[in-house]
Design an enzyme around this catalytic site. Sequence first.
Site, PDB file in Angstrom:
ATOM      1  N   GLU A  32      -5.025  -8.648  -0.144  1.00 52.96           N
ATOM      2  CA  GLU A  32      -5.977  -8.433   1.208  1.00 52.96           C
ATOM      3  C   GLU A  32      -7.320  -8.081   0.758  1.00 52.96           C
ATOM      4  O   GLU A  32      -7.651  -7.579  -0.271  1.00 52.96           O
ATOM      5  CB  GLU A  32      -5.564  -7.145   1.843  1.00 52.96           C
ATOM      6  CG  GLU A  32      -4.063  -7.342   2.667  1.00 52.96           C
ATOM      7  CD  GLU A  32      -3.864  -6.409   3.491  1.00 52.96           C
ATOM      8  OE1 GLU A  32      -4.679  -5.251   3.782  1.00 52.96           O
ATOM      9  OE2 GLU A  32      -2.534  -5.953   3.623  1.00 52.96           O
ATOM     10  N   GLU A  50       0.725  -1.315   0.205  1.00 48.87           N
ATOM     11  CA  GLU A  50       0.197  -0.115   0.013  1.00 48.87           C
ATOM     12  C   GLU A  50       0.796   1.358   0.013  1.00 48.87           C
ATOM     13  O   GLU A  50       0.828   1.984   0.911  1.00 48.87           O
ATOM     14  CB  GLU A  50      -1.098  -0.090   1.148  1.00 48.87           C
ATOM     15  CG  GLU A  50      -1.992  -1.112   1.075  1.00 48.87           C
ATOM     16  CD  GLU A  50      -3.206  -0.990   2.207  1.00 48.87           C
ATOM     17  OE1 GLU A  50      -3.071  -0.118   2.926  1.00 48.87           O
ATOM     18  OE2 GLU A  50      -4.377  -1.737   1.786  1.00 48.87           O
TER      19      GLU A  50
HETATM   20  C1  BGP Z   1      -4.834  -2.372   4.801  1.00 49.27           C
HETATM   21  C2  BGP Z   1      -3.214  -2.676   5.498  1.00 49.27           C
HETATM   22  C3  BGP Z   1      -3.389  -3.750   6.509  1.00 49.27           C
HETATM   23  C4  BGP Z   1      -4.364  -3.971   7.402  1.00 49.27           C
HETATM   24  C5  BGP Z   1      -5.804  -3.832   6.601  1.00 49.27           C
HETATM   25  C6  BGP Z   1      -7.147  -3.440   7.420  1.00 49.27           C
HETATM   26  O1  BGP Z   1      -4.790  -1.015   4.618  1.00 49.27           O
HETATM   27  O2  BGP Z   1      -2.516  -3.325   4.309  1.00 49.27           O
HETATM   28  O3  BGP Z   1      -1.997  -3.719   7.268  1.00 49.27           O
HETATM   29  O4  BGP Z   1      -4.567  -3.780   8.838  1.00 49.27           O
HETATM   30  O5  BGP Z   1      -5.645  -2.799   5.718  1.00 49.27           O
HETATM   31  O6  BGP Z   1      -6.788  -2.419   7.969  1.00 49.27           O
HETATM   32  P1  BGP Z   1      -7.215  -2.043   9.264  1.00 49.27           P
HETATM   33  O7  BGP Z   1      -6.170  -2.357  10.324  1.00 49.27           O
HETATM   34  O8  BGP Z   1      -6.972  -0.358   9.434  1.00 49.27           O
HETATM   35  O9  BGP Z   1      -8.568  -2.270   9.690  1.00 49.27           O
END
Ligand code: BGP
Length: 468
Positions: free
Chosen positions: A368, A165
Amino acid sequence: MVIKKTKKIGDDFLWGASTSAYQVEGANLIDGKGPSVQDVKKVPEGTSELDVCADFYHRYKEDIALMAEMGFRTFRFSVAWSRILPKGAGEVNPKGIAFYNNVIDECLKYGIEPLITMFHFDLPQALEEQGGWSRRGIIDDFVNFAKVMYENFGDRVKYWLTINEQNMLTLAGEVIGTCNLQGVENKYKKLYQENHHMLLAQAKAMKLCHDMLPGAKIGPAPNISLVYPATCKPKDVLAAQNFNAIRNWLYLDMAVYGEYNHLVWHFLEEHDAVPDIEPGDMDIMKEGHPDFIGFNYYSTATVEWDASEGEATLGDQQSGAAEPGVFRGYANPNLLRTEFGWEIDPDGFRATMREMYSRYRLPMIVTENGLGAYDKLEADGKIHDDYRIEYLRRHIEQIKLAVSEGVEMMGYCPWSAIDLISTHEGMVKRYGFIYVNRDEFDLKDMARYRKDSFYWYKKVIETNAEEL
Ligand code: BGP
């Protein structure tokens, strides 16, 4: 189009799930690991520190065995830069190398392909103190870090992702704890100069991967959300194109074509923020070719035209952004939301895959996708996360449809394999198939439990998504 003839997903499709080092490992300052920016940041009030997380560092065997039980064909995890190079450069920490060797070997023992993210939000603090991504020398530091990984893990790891990201490091770094813009006069200049350095680092690391590991494949891993116009008013369409360029295409146009997106370039000119480009930089960009695109998808975004002047509003990865004069975020009334306010849009997932494929024509892997929720461990040890099953099912359906439409999909790695700490909303925002028995501050016994989604996903993998 309405699809009547669905194609099957290939038998070599990489089913798995993801984690990242600083959110899952714990053991953040032991066995020689140096601090990263995540270890020194002030965590948001009411959320846990990142020193224990899910304690994957000590429990990786048990966790990978559970992944194998689900039938994973791949496991996406990241290497903590400061675990193998405690100061970001210089001396290598043998215990760090040994840990990742063990994780890789444990995966391979079960036939699980390791999919390594090189850098996931956790810059070594020593490098941050030298100027972080603003210092041009960090490009060589990153390439050296990549080289150490290729040398030590490249005999067994075939799939690599460069930077997780990168677009969120630029757009939401203050929320995820990777940058501090206090007192910075022109934040765009700083952020997009850092971005330029990351793009160079990525291009060089991709080239080095191809030179050192001819059998390996490498790609970027941005967070891609197709941006919709709030209405069919032509100006809303222009606003959507603006945000699509700023949020999505800048990163992929550069990774794939080695070119700056022209809309973003103009945006930077407007803000006196074009990056300093040294002779040869654009040749380097053109030399780094990805073999595939990894991307994180949680939801689409919707925006409307905004002709006002003023300060940009900071959002997190999926919500809230506004850039006066460019676009303004708009709550899409057609979509449901998660308990944490992120919109849910499976159709938009397909639209995103189609759009990416028609722009870049490369195979893609979802690195993801998932639903953060307050899960409940019942007295009988069960966790009934039917809401998560529903979310994932509806997204996997869209992969099948996209594949039927000719989009080349290599794999699917939802977030997350196991419960871990969220970027800014703590341990209570759970995503895993495997429940970790701890609370925000009470570590309890950290025991692992299989959620209902665990059994469901096992079946999905077993049937190659014929049974959803
Ligand atoms: C993405 C990231 C992750 C992750 C996920 C969920 O943006 O790559 O590291 O954590 O989102 O987001 P959050 O943890 O803010 O719920």
